[in-house]
Design an enzyme around this catalytic site. Structure first.
Site, PDB file in Angstrom:
ATOM      1  N   ARG A  16       0.844  -1.199   0.000  1.00 34.18           N
ATOM      2  CA  ARG A  16       0.000   0.000   0.000  1.00 34.18           C
ATOM      3  C   ARG A  16       0.877   1.246   0.000  1.00 34.18           C
ATOM      4  NH1 ARG A  16      -2.304  -0.981   6.094  1.00 34.18           N
ATOM      5  NH2 ARG A  16      -3.136  -2.784   4.979  1.00 34.18           N
ATOM      6  N   SER A 154      11.919  10.863   5.648  1.00 39.82           N
ATOM      7  CA  SER A 154      10.735  11.717   5.788  1.00 39.82           C
ATOM      8  C   SER A 154      11.177  13.149   6.028  1.00 39.82           C
ATOM      9  CB  SER A 154       9.880  11.244   6.973  1.00 39.82           C
ATOM     10  OG  SER A 154       8.831  12.163   7.255  1.00 39.82           O
ATOM     11  N   TYR A 167       8.757   8.715  16.254  1.00 42.48           N
ATOM     12  CA  TYR A 167       8.831   8.476  14.808  1.00 42.48           C
ATOM     13  C   TYR A 167       9.944   9.282  14.148  1.00 42.48           C
ATOM     14  CZ  TYR A 167       7.237   8.795   9.897  1.00 42.48           C
ATOM     15  OH  TYR A 167       7.145   8.782   8.526  1.00 42.48           O
ATOM     16  N   LYS A 171      13.285   8.328  11.409  1.00 41.30           N
ATOM     17  CA  LYS A 171      13.440   8.826  10.047  1.00 41.30           C
ATOM     18  C   LYS A 171      14.741   9.605   9.885  1.00 41.30           C
ATOM     19  CE  LYS A 171       9.877   6.988   8.157  1.00 41.30           C
ATOM     20  NZ  LYS A 171      10.030   6.032   7.036  1.00 41.30           N
TER      21      LYS A 171
END
Length: 257
Positions: A16, A154, A167, A171
């Site tokens: 996905r 990111s 998070y 990244k």
């Protein structure tokens, strides 16, 4: 000539979002073989099989790329070994790796269970390390030697987020991993680069962006006036690029005012 004509491409987290978008773009641009990793639960199993059927449909992709799928938890180093094993059994080599698999369970910092930190780090950073190391060893040993590794980092590697204290460090770690791998692997003709997506509309932030006012605010903050789409991340391919980071955010980072 197609950008990745006759190349063998591995993508983690391909069922996905960004991974799926990259798989479709690589098929479009001439990849002859795709090794698509997915988590392995019932939902991702259904999604990856649908993707496989789409790519292998000659009416859609006349070059008829072959697709193999590999389930497993990317936080388990055995999954990365299995990805390489199946890729080599099927195609004899790996030319491109897109290390994409990741999670982002939004959580408030002060009350965050340590298990949330652990799982996020294990999937995002540990998983990236394991698959990059496994694939790089294959690229070093194959003939002709070399390949291209892309780590999906990111914009969060550069900026903070109130609900992303677990998070954003992962990244930033992926960005740093790609920089160091570029140095470590260049002598083997292996390039390593990082892609830093901005806000891309995928399942990872579907719930967060279901707040209409928040979504509209995010769209207004970009220069292009829209959120990114998974296909936006497929990005350009260049031969003489390694150790680089490409910010793909619609102008979000520079649009301070």
């Amino acid at each position: 000539m197609a950008l990745v004509s006759n190349k063998i491409v591995c993508i983690t987290g391909a069922s996905r979002g960004i991974g799926r978008g990259c798989a479709l773009e690589f098929a479009k641009h001439g990849a002859s073989g795709l090794v698509l990793h997915y988590y392995g639960d019932e939902e991702t199993e259904r999604e990856i099989r649908t993707l496989k059927e789409e790519i292998e449909n000659p009416a859609t992709y006349p070059q008829n790329p072959k697709v193999v799928i590999v389930p497993g938890d990317i936080a388990d180093p055995g999954t990365s070994s299995k990805i390489v094993e199946i890729a080599v059994q099927t195609f004899q080599r790996i030319d491109v790796l897109v290390s994409n698999a990741g999670i982002c369970p939004f959580a408030e910092f002060l009350s965050m269970p340590h298990a949330t930190w652990e799982r996020t780090r294990q999937v995002n950073l540990d998983g990236s390390f394991f698959v990059v190391q496994a694939v790089a060893n294959q690229m070093k040993n194959q003939t002709p030697q070399g390949g291209s590794i892309v780590g999906i980092s990111s914009i969060s590697a550069l900026v903070g987020g109130e609900m992303q204290c677990h998070y954003t460090p992962t990244k930033a770690g992926i960005l740093s991993l790609m920089q160091s791998c570029a140095v470590a692997l260049g002598k083997y003709n292996i390039r390593a680069n990082a892609i830093l997506p901005g806000t891309i509309a995928t399942d990872i932030n579907k719930e967060d962006l279901s707040d209409v006012s928040k979504r509209q605010n995010m769209e207004k903050r970009t220069v292009l006036g829209r959120l990114g789409e998974p296909s936006d991340i497929a990005g350009p391919v260049a031969k003489y690029v390694t150790g680089a980071s490409l910010l793909v955010d619609g102008g979000l980072f520079v649009n301070l005012q």
